[in-house]
Design an enzyme around this catalytic site. Sequence first.
Site, PDB file in Angstrom:
ATOM      1  N   CYS A 112       0.812  -1.318  -0.037  1.00 26.15           N
ATOM      2  CA  CYS A 112       0.058  -0.027   0.130  1.00 26.15           C
ATOM      3  C   CYS A 112       0.743   1.296  -0.078  1.00 26.15           C
ATOM      4  O   CYS A 112       0.277   2.357  -0.326  1.00 26.15           O
ATOM      5  CB  CYS A 112      -1.024   0.008   1.197  1.00 26.15           C
ATOM      6  SG  CYS A 112      -1.848  -1.619   1.374  1.00 26.15           S
TER       7      CYS A 112
ATOM      8  N   HIS B 198      -3.736   6.848   3.052  1.00 33.95           N
ATOM      9  CA  HIS B 198      -4.109   5.604   2.499  1.00 33.95           C
ATOM     10  C   HIS B 198      -5.215   5.102   3.033  1.00 33.95           C
ATOM     11  O   HIS B 198      -5.715   5.298   4.090  1.00 33.95           O
ATOM     12  CB  HIS B 198      -3.210   4.500   3.053  1.00 33.95           C
ATOM     13  CG  HIS B 198      -3.312   3.050   2.596  1.00 33.95           C
ATOM     14  ND1 HIS B 198      -3.748   2.834   1.336  1.00 33.95           N
ATOM     15  CD2 HIS B 198      -3.434   1.974   3.209  1.00 33.95           C
ATOM     16  CE1 HIS B 198      -4.180   1.328   1.194  1.00 33.95           C
ATOM     17  NE2 HIS B 198      -3.791   0.859   2.177  1.00 33.95           N
TER      18      HIS B 198
ATOM     19  N   ASN C 148      -9.938  -0.802   0.107  1.00 36.97           N
ATOM     20  CA  ASN C 148      -8.357  -0.492   0.056  1.00 36.97           C
ATOM     21  C   ASN C 148      -7.995  -1.122  -1.544  1.00 36.97           C
ATOM     22  O   ASN C 148      -7.987  -2.235  -1.488  1.00 36.97           O
ATOM     23  CB  ASN C 148      -7.998  -1.363   1.087  1.00 36.97           C
ATOM     24  CG  ASN C 148      -6.447  -1.315   1.485  1.00 36.97           C
ATOM     25  OD1 ASN C 148      -5.804  -0.863   0.670  1.00 36.97           O
ATOM     26  ND2 ASN C 148      -5.938  -1.953   2.480  1.00 36.97           N
TER      27      ASN C 148
HETATM   28  N1  ACO Z   1     -17.993  -9.427   9.213  1.00 42.88           N
HETATM   29  C1  ACO Z   1     -18.368  -9.668  10.730  1.00 42.88           C
HETATM   30  N2  ACO Z   1     -17.412 -10.156  11.550  1.00 42.88           N
HETATM   31  C2  ACO Z   1     -16.305 -10.248  11.261  1.00 42.88           C
HETATM   32  C3  ACO Z   1     -15.764  -9.833   9.938  1.00 42.88           C
HETATM   33  C4  ACO Z   1     -16.764  -9.404   9.017  1.00 42.88           C
HETATM   34  N3  ACO Z   1     -16.229  -9.149   7.755  1.00 42.88           N
HETATM   35  N4  ACO Z   1     -14.114  -9.709   9.942  1.00 42.88           N
HETATM   36  C5  ACO Z   1     -13.922 -10.251  11.163  1.00 42.88           C
HETATM   37  N5  ACO Z   1     -15.143 -10.261  11.902  1.00 42.88           N
HETATM   38  C6  ACO Z   1     -15.079 -10.749  13.575  1.00 42.88           C
HETATM   39  C7  ACO Z   1     -13.728 -11.340  13.643  1.00 42.88           C
HETATM   40  O1  ACO Z   1     -13.960 -12.531  13.635  1.00 42.88           O
HETATM   41  C8  ACO Z   1     -13.991 -11.208  15.393  1.00 42.88           C
HETATM   42  O2  ACO Z   1     -14.715 -12.169  15.996  1.00 42.88           O
HETATM   43  P1  ACO Z   1     -14.439 -12.735  17.334  1.00 42.88           P
HETATM   44  O3  ACO Z   1     -14.076 -11.265  18.322  1.00 42.88           O
HETATM   45  O4  ACO Z   1     -15.499 -13.675  17.511  1.00 42.88           O
HETATM   46  O5  ACO Z   1     -13.131 -13.512  17.139  1.00 42.88           O
HETATM   47  C9  ACO Z   1     -14.586  -9.763  15.553  1.00 42.88           C
HETATM   48  O6  ACO Z   1     -15.152  -9.514  14.297  1.00 42.88           O
HETATM   49  C10 ACO Z   1     -13.541  -8.560  15.835  1.00 42.88           C
HETATM   50  O7  ACO Z   1     -12.356  -8.687  14.994  1.00 42.88           O
HETATM   51  P2  ACO Z   1     -11.010  -7.644  15.136  1.00 42.88           P
HETATM   52  O8  ACO Z   1     -10.150  -8.210  14.254  1.00 42.88           O
HETATM   53  O9  ACO Z   1     -11.072  -7.135  16.310  1.00 42.88           O
HETATM   54  O10 ACO Z   1     -11.930  -6.268  14.155  1.00 42.88           O
HETATM   55  P3  ACO Z   1     -11.241  -5.068  14.110  1.00 42.88           P
HETATM   56  O11 ACO Z   1     -12.228  -4.127  14.726  1.00 42.88           O
HETATM   57  O12 ACO Z   1      -9.779  -5.138  14.419  1.00 42.88           O
HETATM   58  O13 ACO Z   1     -11.484  -4.731  12.463  1.00 42.88           O
HETATM   59  C11 ACO Z   1     -10.224  -4.925  10.389  1.00 42.88           C
HETATM   60  C12 ACO Z   1     -10.890  -5.883  11.666  1.00 42.88           C
HETATM   61  C13 ACO Z   1     -11.200  -3.951   9.901  1.00 42.88           C
HETATM   62  C14 ACO Z   1      -9.295  -5.880   9.682  1.00 42.88           C
HETATM   63  C15 ACO Z   1      -9.113  -3.690  11.244  1.00 42.88           C
HETATM   64  O14 ACO Z   1      -8.531  -4.531  12.123  1.00 42.88           O
HETATM   65  C16 ACO Z   1      -8.451  -3.020  10.192  1.00 42.88           C
HETATM   66  O15 ACO Z   1      -8.923  -2.362   9.383  1.00 42.88           O
HETATM   67  N6  ACO Z   1      -6.726  -3.307  10.261  1.00 42.88           N
HETATM   68  C17 ACO Z   1      -5.823  -2.677   9.450  1.00 42.88           C
HETATM   69  C18 ACO Z   1      -6.027  -3.179   7.825  1.00 42.88           C
HETATM   70  C19 ACO Z   1      -4.986  -2.259   7.147  1.00 42.88           C
HETATM   71  O16 ACO Z   1      -4.840  -1.157   7.222  1.00 42.88           O
HETATM   72  N7  ACO Z   1      -4.369  -3.050   6.196  1.00 42.88           N
HETATM   73  C20 ACO Z   1      -3.527  -1.888   5.434  1.00 42.88           C
HETATM   74  C21 ACO Z   1      -2.463  -2.984   4.689  1.00 42.88           C
HETATM   75  S1  ACO Z   1      -2.959  -3.738   3.544  1.00 42.88           S
HETATM   76  C22 ACO Z   1      -1.919  -4.222   2.548  1.00 42.88           C
HETATM   77  O17 ACO Z   1      -0.858  -3.816   2.607  1.00 42.88           O
HETATM   78  C23 ACO Z   1      -2.399  -4.959   1.058  1.00 42.88           C
END
Ligand code: ACO
Length: 341
Positions: free
Chosen positions: A128, A268, A298
């Site tokens: 990214c 980003h 993204n």
């Molecule tokens: N729908 C419903 N529930 C979901 C989903 C979904 N799509 N995805 C995950 N969950 C669940 C998980 O299983 C978890 O359940 P559990 O507590 O029973 O295990 C719960 O939701 C919470 O999961 P978290 O990982 O705590 O969710 P979080 O609030 O961290 O959000 C997310 C997840 C959106 C991925 C976030 O962490 C994020 O945006 N991270 C950064 C991503 C990023 O910036 N990437 C950039 C680089 S990408 C690249 O370089 C190609």
Amino acid sequence: MSPKFKNPRARFNFQGRTCSITGVGSYLPAKILTNAHLEKMVDTSDEWITTRTGIKSRRQAAKDEFTSDMAAHAARRAMKMAGVTADQIDLIIVATITPDMPFPATACLVQQKIGARRAAAFDVEAACSGFIYALEIGQQFIMSRTLDTVLVIGAEKLSSITDWTDRNTCVLFGDGAGAAILQSRPGSHGLLTAVMGADGAKSNLIHMPGGGSRCPASVDSVAAKLHYLRMDGRETFKSAVQAMYHAAQEALRRCELDISKIKCIIPHQANRRIIDVVGERLGATPEQLFVNLDKYGNTSAASVAIALDEAVTSGKISRGDLILLVVFGSGLTWGAAVIEW
Ligand code: ACO
């Protein structure tokens, strides 16, 4: 020297040479995949995706539409804005983690598609953060007077490495491309500084294990889904906030600029919550932050390139405005750039 800047490290004063972005362009594939579509594919909901990420829809390239096709469309639009013909281009740099194939470089395929026969061509892989890495590389060629016209592209077909059964990742990503033409324009300032960084110790946070020399494609690797992107979202989130904040601060420090002087911050487009936290820590107002991830998700290396084009064409940025780009991605990698438009 512009009265806005005092720091001699800002490059606008480098032996009278500047590096300006003279044209931008972007391309988004036609197919729109909404959160409602994803609700039918995996166990998720529009409410979860919207509140956790801010994403409402993303674009998906057609089966026969590749990263090089999207890159070439965006490039032609940037060339048109800059008034540059294909034979004027000296170098093409494509930032991508989803090249058409492991080799040759997607930049070579773009060179052929747009007919830039004089141009050298190579790819940059910084996930990214790739567009800022590519901008900085392109700028070096312009500032050193080695080349006159560089085409920089961020392009991704992330749908090709997405596991469409994994709700943790499939809701996040989209396809698209953005491009910029770099040239020296006496009397204008352009790219003032670019910061780049990496931390390979955290390479496992976002990665695709299969397809390289460590794990070549095999029946077993495909069965184990090793050719799909994997991410530890929670840890990535924390690292993203830290890295983007520090990169942005460093870029501003180098130009001796206060955040209030920045007209538009283009972060980003990974997660609305990351953007809001970074903006808040930097002391930015919501009006300064450019956000389009609700429409495209993204798009990795294409993300800030598409957003820059939209910010320019929508009139959010005018000539003379100061812009801050700030990125973060797999690697880990990060970067920030200050541009006087
Ligand atoms: N729908 C419903 N529930 C979901 C989903 C979904 N799509 N995805 C995950 N969950 C669940 C998980 O299983 C978890 O359940 P559990 O507590 O029973 O295990 C719960 O939701 C919470 O999961 P978290 O990982 O705590 O969710 P979080 O609030 O961290 O959000 C997310 C997840 C959106 C991925 C976030 O962490 C994020 O945006 N991270 C950064 C991503 C990023 O910036 N990437 C950039 C680089 S990408 C690249 O370089 C190609």
